[in-house]
Design a protein around this motif. Structure first.
Motif, PDB file in Angstrom:
ATOM      1  N   MET B  30       0.894  -0.946  -0.028  1.00  0.00           N
ATOM      2  CA  MET B  30      -0.046  -0.110  -0.077  1.00  0.00           C
ATOM      3  C   MET B  30       0.911   1.226  -0.115  1.00  0.00           C
ATOM      4  O   MET B  30       0.583   2.258  -0.829  1.00  0.00           O
ATOM      5  CB  MET B  30      -0.848   0.086   1.227  1.00  0.00           C
ATOM      6  N   LEU B  31       1.980   1.196   0.836  1.00  0.00           N
ATOM      7  CA  LEU B  31       2.800   2.265   0.898  1.00  0.00           C
ATOM      8  C   LEU B  31       3.610   2.509  -0.368  1.00  0.00           C
ATOM      9  O   LEU B  31       3.701   3.718  -1.012  1.00  0.00           O
ATOM     10  CB  LEU B  31       4.008   2.260   2.177  1.00  0.00           C
ATOM     11  N   ALA B  32       3.883   1.415  -1.219  1.00  0.00           N
ATOM     12  CA  ALA B  32       4.715   1.530  -2.424  1.00  0.00           C
ATOM     13  C   ALA B  32       3.662   1.973  -3.343  1.00  0.00           C
ATOM     14  O   ALA B  32       4.129   2.561  -4.370  1.00  0.00           O
ATOM     15  CB  ALA B  32       5.124   0.288  -2.750  1.00  0.00           C
ATOM     16  N   GLU B  33       2.081   1.696  -3.382  1.00  0.00           N
ATOM     17  CA  GLU B  33       1.452   2.024  -4.351  1.00  0.00           C
ATOM     18  C   GLU B  33       0.292   3.082  -4.088  1.00  0.00           C
ATOM     19  O   GLU B  33      -0.707   2.926  -4.326  1.00  0.00           O
ATOM     20  CB  GLU B  33       0.852   0.765  -4.992  1.00  0.00           C
ATOM     21  N   GLN B  34       0.616   3.855  -2.969  1.00  0.00           N
ATOM     22  CA  GLN B  34      -0.257   4.727  -2.470  1.00  0.00           C
ATOM     23  C   GLN B  34      -0.885   5.774  -3.574  1.00  0.00           C
ATOM     24  O   GLN B  34      -1.868   6.384  -3.165  1.00  0.00           O
ATOM     25  CB  GLN B  34       0.346   5.466  -1.392  1.00  0.00           C
ATOM     26  N   HIS B  35      -0.423   5.841  -4.778  1.00  0.00           N
ATOM     27  CA  HIS B  35      -0.832   6.803  -5.703  1.00  0.00           C
ATOM     28  C   HIS B  35      -1.990   6.217  -6.222  1.00  0.00           C
ATOM     29  O   HIS B  35      -2.761   6.902  -6.825  1.00  0.00           O
ATOM     30  CB  HIS B  35       0.264   6.826  -7.074  1.00  0.00           C
ATOM     31  N   ARG B  36      -2.270   4.835  -6.078  1.00  0.00           N
ATOM     32  CA  ARG B  36      -3.640   4.156  -6.539  1.00  0.00           C
ATOM     33  C   ARG B  36      -4.765   4.750  -5.776  1.00  0.00           C
ATOM     34  O   ARG B  36      -5.767   4.174  -6.114  1.00  0.00           O
ATOM     35  CB  ARG B  36      -3.411   2.620  -6.724  1.00  0.00           C
ATOM     36  N   TYR B  37      -4.620   5.413  -4.462  1.00  0.00           N
ATOM     37  CA  TYR B  37      -5.442   5.820  -3.686  1.00  0.00           C
ATOM     38  C   TYR B  37      -6.328   6.868  -4.451  1.00  0.00           C
ATOM     39  O   TYR B  37      -5.732   7.775  -4.640  1.00  0.00           O
ATOM     40  CB  TYR B  37      -5.134   6.178  -2.305  1.00  0.00           C
ATOM     41  N   ARG B  38      -7.718   6.802  -4.361  1.00  0.00           N
ATOM     42  CA  ARG B  38      -8.467   7.733  -4.952  1.00  0.00           C
ATOM     43  C   ARG B  38      -9.073   8.679  -3.953  1.00  0.00           C
ATOM     44  O   ARG B  38      -9.629   8.259  -3.213  1.00  0.00           O
ATOM     45  CB  ARG B  38      -9.748   6.898  -5.698  1.00  0.00           C
ATOM     46  N   ARG B  39      -8.888   9.874  -4.005  1.00  0.00           N
ATOM     47  CA  ARG B  39      -9.130  10.839  -3.129  1.00  0.00           C
ATOM     48  C   ARG B  39     -10.818  10.958  -3.042  1.00  0.00           C
ATOM     49  O   ARG B  39     -11.430  10.647  -4.146  1.00  0.00           O
ATOM     50  CB  ARG B  39      -8.770  12.325  -3.402  1.00  0.00           C
ATOM     51  N   THR B  41     -12.236   8.256  -1.545  1.00  0.00           N
ATOM     52  CA  THR B  41     -12.607   6.791  -1.061  1.00  0.00           C
ATOM     53  C   THR B  41     -12.318   6.760   0.313  1.00  0.00           C
ATOM     54  O   THR B  41     -11.331   7.345   0.857  1.00  0.00           O
ATOM     55  CB  THR B  41     -11.845   5.895  -1.815  1.00  0.00           C
ATOM     56  N   ALA B  42     -13.346   6.316   1.040  1.00  0.00           N
ATOM     57  CA  ALA B  42     -13.040   5.883   2.425  1.00  0.00           C
ATOM     58  C   ALA B  42     -11.655   5.012   2.900  1.00  0.00           C
ATOM     59  O   ALA B  42     -11.530   4.132   2.125  1.00  0.00           O
ATOM     60  CB  ALA B  42     -13.989   5.074   2.994  1.00  0.00           C
ATOM     61  N   LEU B  43     -10.843   5.425   3.515  1.00  0.00           N
ATOM     62  CA  LEU B  43      -9.429   4.915   3.803  1.00  0.00           C
ATOM     63  C   LEU B  43      -9.824   3.602   4.042  1.00  0.00           C
ATOM     64  O   LEU B  43      -8.967   2.678   3.841  1.00  0.00           O
ATOM     65  CB  LEU B  43      -8.687   5.768   4.696  1.00  0.00           C
ATOM     66  N   ASP B  44     -10.643   3.199   5.011  1.00  0.00           N
ATOM     67  CA  ASP B  44     -10.761   2.094   5.531  1.00  0.00           C
ATOM     68  C   ASP B  44     -11.128   0.984   4.509  1.00  0.00           C
ATOM     69  O   ASP B  44     -10.748  -0.240   4.214  1.00  0.00           O
ATOM     70  CB  ASP B  44     -11.653   1.831   6.556  1.00  0.00           C
ATOM     71  N   VAL B  45     -12.162   1.431   3.719  1.00  0.00           N
ATOM     72  CA  VAL B  45     -12.733   0.535   2.340  1.00  0.00           C
ATOM     73  C   VAL B  45     -11.577   0.271   1.353  1.00  0.00           C
ATOM     74  O   VAL B  45     -11.347  -0.909   1.226  1.00  0.00           O
ATOM     75  CB  VAL B  45     -13.656   1.364   1.780  1.00  0.00           C
ATOM     76  N   TRP B  46     -10.792   1.303   1.135  1.00  0.00           N
ATOM     77  CA  TRP B  46      -9.447   1.087   0.308  1.00  0.00           C
ATOM     78  C   TRP B  46      -8.455   0.210   0.920  1.00  0.00           C
ATOM     79  O   TRP B  46      -8.028  -0.784   0.283  1.00  0.00           O
ATOM     80  CB  TRP B  46      -8.994   2.457   0.145  1.00  0.00           C
ATOM     81  N   ALA B  47      -8.259   0.438   2.115  1.00  0.00           N
ATOM     82  CA  ALA B  47      -7.192  -0.639   2.936  1.00  0.00           C
ATOM     83  C   ALA B  47      -7.721  -2.076   3.023  1.00  0.00           C
ATOM     84  O   ALA B  47      -6.844  -2.880   2.596  1.00  0.00           O
ATOM     85  CB  ALA B  47      -6.817  -0.026   4.297  1.00  0.00           C
ATOM     86  N   PHE B  48      -9.023  -2.115   3.409  1.00  0.00           N
ATOM     87  CA  PHE B  48      -9.600  -3.595   3.298  1.00  0.00           C
ATOM     88  C   PHE B  48      -9.322  -4.116   1.997  1.00  0.00           C
ATOM     89  O   PHE B  48      -8.737  -5.330   1.747  1.00  0.00           O
ATOM     90  CB  PHE B  48     -10.671  -3.503   3.765  1.00  0.00           C
ATOM     91  N   GLY B  49      -9.627  -3.320   0.933  1.00  0.00           N
ATOM     92  CA  GLY B  49      -9.788  -3.966  -0.375  1.00  0.00           C
ATOM     93  C   GLY B  49      -8.392  -4.203  -0.838  1.00  0.00           C
ATOM     94  O   GLY B  49      -7.974  -5.172  -1.654  1.00  0.00           O
ATOM     95  N   GLU B  50      -7.312  -3.348  -0.508  1.00  0.00           N
ATOM     96  CA  GLU B  50      -5.848  -3.692  -0.912  1.00  0.00           C
ATOM     97  C   GLU B  50      -5.314  -4.953  -0.220  1.00  0.00           C
ATOM     98  O   GLU B  50      -4.723  -5.853  -1.002  1.00  0.00           O
ATOM     99  CB  GLU B  50      -5.074  -2.459  -0.319  1.00  0.00           C
ATOM    100  N   ILE B  51      -5.751  -5.224   1.101  1.00  0.00           N
ATOM    101  CA  ILE B  51      -5.409  -6.372   1.641  1.00  0.00           C
ATOM    102  C   ILE B  51      -5.970  -7.835   1.086  1.00  0.00           C
ATOM    103  O   ILE B  51      -5.467  -8.392   0.639  1.00  0.00           O
ATOM    104  CB  ILE B  51      -5.787  -6.499   3.160  1.00  0.00           C
ATOM    105  N   TYR B  52      -7.212  -7.508   0.425  1.00  0.00           N
ATOM    106  CA  TYR B  52      -7.822  -8.340   0.013  1.00  0.00           C
ATOM    107  C   TYR B  52      -7.316  -8.984  -1.148  1.00  0.00           C
ATOM    108  O   TYR B  52      -6.919  -9.960  -1.775  1.00  0.00           O
ATOM    109  CB  TYR B  52      -9.484  -8.303  -0.258  1.00  0.00           C
ATOM    110  N   ARG B  53      -7.000  -8.073  -2.168  1.00  0.00           N
ATOM    111  CA  ARG B  53      -6.281  -8.008  -3.521  1.00  0.00           C
ATOM    112  C   ARG B  53      -4.998  -8.623  -3.384  1.00  0.00           C
ATOM    113  O   ARG B  53      -4.387  -9.333  -4.109  1.00  0.00           O
ATOM    114  CB  ARG B  53      -6.444  -6.854  -4.253  1.00  0.00           C
TER     115      ARG B  53
END
Lengths: 281, 168
Positions: B30-39, B41-53
């Motif tokens: 996530m830290l390496a690809e934080q540019h993929r985070y879309r402003r 988006t709820a941070l928790d929803v994004w983080a859970f999704g990243e773990i799952y992916r």
């Protein structure tokens, strides 16, 4: 009986319906006991799922708080001073656990029970120190402080002395690092003491002694010291420390669930030949 | 948020140690690809999704993904030991362990995290309708088990999850 699908009922229980739909469902439930019972069962299942997930979260919060405790000043001290401190910690833990009774009745090598004020000792500290002394053996000093940095060597020595494999857990994930291990004596039988420290607070000790007992994790306490005891694979264990009950039980659960270690062989001393053989593999 | 992410990873892999390891790897990614985070988006929803992916990505690389996804009874049960005297809901734990991971995570996101179906769907990359359908099937199944009630007749009340001939 009115036909309402589980889909609708689950959406109702989960609060996903619009207000109008909710009122309509409630009206039906008022008149239909069978459906009302079904909704109650769904609510019950819902509540138990929530409770189960809450239990996991509670455990995670304990883990995170233990692991993220700030490191106190003075943790990086010269080894010579550290050795003295560690020896002190070992003795303090031995004393504390002697007071606690270790979960096993304390006795002199001859087998007679020690009373706190027995044998002509007038002060409490003297009686407690005598109890601790009864736990020391020659082997207590043979597992030297210098060898403590070699985790495998210590594990091998302990298993060799106990004449069986014992759990020698790594508790880094719980915020405790291994400090030292030593061999005490109880009624002439080796009693292993493995000591850990967190960033703050007193030592955590895992004691192991050959013997049978209940394999159930059994909590206990003596003053401020919390304990958990159990037995498995012919070894009786005691985990003790001045830590939170829930954390201690979680650590004990982790240790108990850890698979039994493989038979340990003596680590090879460093020689150019051994090193060359290892490198060529 | 860390304990919530850790719980998600634990429930995903069914093991506290493996969960910690997965979370560590996923956080690094996530830290390496934080540019993929879309402003927005709820941070928790994004983080859970990243773990799952991240977990899915690692699973696909594995020689035997099905064996890899299997979980151990004792280690899964250990996730629920929160306090020493707390009640251990064995039937619910056994039920959760028996579920496919996507269904288990659906329950966690909706009942554990309180997400709506849309947010849960974004984490698991499925539609809100799929989340709703999973919840019906799982909650009704658990309710039947807990109350010893015979499972509901599919023809009467349960909507099919997939079009005919397209079962998963």
């Amino acid at each position: 009986m009115t036909e309402l699908s589980d889909e609708l009922l689950v959406a109702y229980v989960d609060g996903q319906l619009a207000r109008k739909q909710t009122r309509a469902v409630e009206k039906v439930l008022d008149q239909d006991d069978v459906l009302a019972a079904r909704v109650d069962a769904l609510k019950h299942a819902h509540a138990r799922l929530e409770a189960a997930f809450e239990a996991i979260l509670a455990g995670e919060e304990v883990d995170v708080s233990a692991a993220s405790a700030p490191v106190e000043d003075g943790i990086f001290i010269p080894w010579r001073i550290a050795k003295m401190a560690l020896a002190g910690i070992g003795i303090a833990a031995a004393l504390a656990l002697a007071i606690a009774g270790y979960g096993w009745p304390l006795s002199l090598p001859g087998g007679s029970q020690i009373a706190p004020h027995a044998a002509g000792l007038s002060g409490d500290w003297q009686a407690d120190a005598a109890r601790a002394q009864a736990l020391l053996s020659r082997q207590s000093l043979e597992v030297g402080l210098e060898s403590q940095a070699n985790y495998d060597l210590v594990a091998f020595q302990l298993a060799h002395i106990l004449e069986t494999n014992l759990k020698f857990p790594n508790l880094q994930a719980q915020g405790f690092h291994f400090v030292r291990a030593q061999v005490l004596r109880y009624d002439g039988v080796p009693l292993i003491q493995i000591l850990y420290l967190a960033a703050r607070g007193g030592p955590l000790a895992l004691y192991a002694k050959k013997g049978e007992g209940s394999d159930t994790l059994t909590p206990g306490r003596y003053g401020t010291i919390r304990t958990v005891t159990w037995a498995e694979d012919g070894v009786s264990y005691l985990l003790a420390g001045e830590v939170d009950d829930a954390l201690l039980m979680r650590i004990a659960t982790r240790v108990k669930l850890e698979p039994a270690p493989p038979l340990r062989s003596a680590p090879k001393p460093y020689t150019p030949v051994n090193d060359a053989l290892d490198t060529s593999r | 948020m860390l304990p919530r992410l850790k719980r998600f990873a634990d429930v995903l892999v069914g093991d506290r140690d493996e969960g910690a390891s997965l979370l560590g790897r996923a956080l690094q990614a996530m830290l390496a690809e934080q540019h993929r985070y879309r402003r927005g988006t709820a941070l928790d929803v994004w983080a859970f999704g990243e773990i799952y992916r991240h977990w899915l990505h690692e699973l696909r690389d594995h020689a035997d993904p099905l064996a890899r996804a299997k979980i151990d009874d004792a280690r899964f049960g250990a996730l629920f030991h929160a306090e020493q005297d707390s009640y251990l809901d064995v039937p619910v734990i056994a039920f959760l362990k028996s579920l496919p991971v996507q269904q288990r995570l659906t329950l966690l996101l909706v009942y554990g995290e309180g997400f709506d179906h849309g947010s849960a769907g974004r984490v698991l990359d499925v539609s809100p309708d799929t989340i709703a359908a999973r919840l019906v099937r799982i909650t009704a199944g658990l309710s039947d088990q807990l109350s010893d009630r015979a499972p509901a007749q599919a023809a009467a009340t349960v909507e099919p999850l997939y079009p005919e001939g397209l079962s998963p």
